[in-house]
Scaffold this active site. Structure first.
Site, PDB file in Angstrom:
ATOM      1  N   GLY A  13     -13.077 -53.462 -54.833  1.00  0.00           N
ATOM      2  CA  GLY A  13     -12.031 -54.454 -54.635  1.00  0.00           C
ATOM      3  C   GLY A  13     -12.335 -55.350 -53.447  1.00  0.00           C
ATOM      4  O   GLY A  13     -13.315 -55.151 -52.723  1.00  0.00           O
ATOM      5  N   TYR A 138       5.522 -51.435 -56.424  1.00  0.00           N
ATOM      6  CA  TYR A 138       4.316 -51.366 -55.598  1.00  0.00           C
ATOM      7  C   TYR A 138       4.686 -50.992 -54.166  1.00  0.00           C
ATOM      8  O   TYR A 138       4.026 -50.147 -53.536  1.00  0.00           O
ATOM      9  CB  TYR A 138       3.600 -52.718 -55.627  1.00  0.00           C
ATOM     10  CG  TYR A 138       2.365 -52.789 -54.778  1.00  0.00           C
ATOM     11  CD1 TYR A 138       1.154 -52.293 -55.247  1.00  0.00           C
ATOM     12  CD2 TYR A 138       2.389 -53.380 -53.511  1.00  0.00           C
ATOM     13  CE1 TYR A 138       0.003 -52.364 -54.469  1.00  0.00           C
ATOM     14  CE2 TYR A 138       1.243 -53.453 -52.734  1.00  0.00           C
ATOM     15  CZ  TYR A 138       0.059 -52.951 -53.215  1.00  0.00           C
ATOM     16  OH  TYR A 138      -1.076 -53.023 -52.440  1.00  0.00           O
ATOM     17  N   ARG A 211       4.419 -68.471 -45.541  1.00  0.00           N
ATOM     18  CA  ARG A 211       3.632 -67.260 -45.687  1.00  0.00           C
ATOM     19  C   ARG A 211       2.513 -67.216 -44.646  1.00  0.00           C
ATOM     20  O   ARG A 211       2.053 -68.237 -44.147  1.00  0.00           O
ATOM     21  CB  ARG A 211       3.015 -67.180 -47.090  1.00  0.00           C
ATOM     22  CG  ARG A 211       4.022 -66.984 -48.219  1.00  0.00           C
ATOM     23  CD  ARG A 211       4.678 -65.625 -48.174  1.00  0.00           C
ATOM     24  NE  ARG A 211       5.588 -65.440 -49.293  1.00  0.00           N
ATOM     25  CZ  ARG A 211       6.881 -65.776 -49.272  1.00  0.00           C
ATOM     26  NH1 ARG A 211       7.404 -66.324 -48.182  1.00  0.00           N
ATOM     27  NH2 ARG A 211       7.636 -65.552 -50.331  1.00  0.00           N
TER      28      ARG A 211
END
Length: 314
Positions: A13, A138, A211
């Site tokens: 990943g 999650y 963000r």
């Protein structure tokens, strides 16, 4: 770094591959870096995980394995996000303890914090009010992993702890057209719009939510810093402590990509949490600070996208 055998879970990943890069390039790399693909080791299979730890006996685990995705993916597959992430964490933490792992660092996400947490988000806001519904499954799984590390450390005295990074980007990201996060998703859309000579690109929401973004190589540096601390926090936020509007992010990415058309905000689409910025005072107090500027990070990330565009999933 004195560890001889480090297991990097989730090495293929974005986070795991960054950890491998940093470990192999460090002045004092471990004697052995253990990796396993999902086909080689199913972390949801308790017996398989226990056999792996019993056989390999890593002295350090960097746990970056996770089922991840954006708002659409989280909303569509909550059962998979909840089950797989919880099972992987529980199996690995318990087997690491059972077989003598000295250090276990669990990687989560700042989505563990409540939707209406104070801004910037401090570590002690965990479980203080309801979570953001769009990624609740999650978040709950990651909270369980964090808490299990805390409980094993408090009960058994093992050095198990966690890092909670903010929104990540960088080499190896997921550019899937539906299941990606905001930066890779926008990179792909602006790139395809440029190639297609489109007049405009539509971005979800008003563009006003703010963000924070951290380059994955900065996260890897933070993780390797944390595992050198004799008494690290149970969990620490990892971020830049700065944020920007999604509309301004989109403009930056369009500029990096070279898209010169109009950016249209689709206000009929949801915005998500209005503001999300981490309080990074805790990890900064231990001596770590990020070093990769967002503008430069976006340039290198786009270059990586171009290099690997032929292998990107639909």
């Amino acid at each position: 770094m004195n560890f001889q055998k480090i297991f990097v879970a989730g090495h293929r990943g974005m986070v795991g591959s960054a950890l491998i890069r940093k470990l192999t390039s460090s002045p004092n790399p471990p004697a052995q870096i253990l990796t396993r693909t999902r086909d080689q080791l199913d972390l949801c299979n308790q017996a398989a995980v226990d056999d792996f730890f019993a056989t390999e006996k890593p002295d350090c685990v960097l746990f970056a394995a996770a089922k991840v995705g954006g708002i659409h993916a989280n909303a569509t597959y909550p059962a998979e996000f909840g089950y797989q992430n919880t099972a992987m964490a529980m199996n690995s933490i318990h087997s690491a303890y059972q077989h003598g792992t000295e250090r276990f660092l669990f990687l989560g996400s700042t989505c563990i914090y409540p939707r209406n947490a104070p801004q910037p988000i401090p570590e002690d806001s965990l479980l203080s009010s309801p979570l953001e519904q769009t990624n609740e499954a999650y978040a709950l799984a990651k909270i369980m992993g964090l808490k299990l590390c805390q409980y094993y450390r408090e009960q058994y005295g093992v050095m198990f702890h966690s890092a909670m990074p903010t929104n990540l980007y960088g080499p190896g990201d997921n550019y899937h057209s539906e299941n990606s996060h905001v930066i890779p998703g926008l990179i792909r859309r602006f790139h395809e719009a440029k190639l297609g000579e489109a007049d405009s690109v539509t971005v979800w929401g008003s563009g006003n939510p703010r963000r924070e973004f951290l380059h994955v190589d900065d996260l890897a540096t933070a993780v390797l810093h944390l595992i050198t601390l004799a008494d690290p926090p149970h969990w620490a936020n990892v971020g830049t402590g700065t944020d920007l509007r999604i509309a301004d992010l989109a403009a930056k990415i369009a500029s990096v990509v070279g898209f010169q058309g109009e950016i249209i905000q689709d206000t009929s689409k949801p915005d998500g949490t209005p503001v999300k910025r981490t309080n990074t005072e805790l990890i900064n107090s231990t001596g770590w600070h990020p070093s990769i500027d967002l503008d430069e990070g976006l340039k290198t990330t786009y270059a990586d996208f171009i290099r690997n565009s032929e292998t990107i999933r639909c």
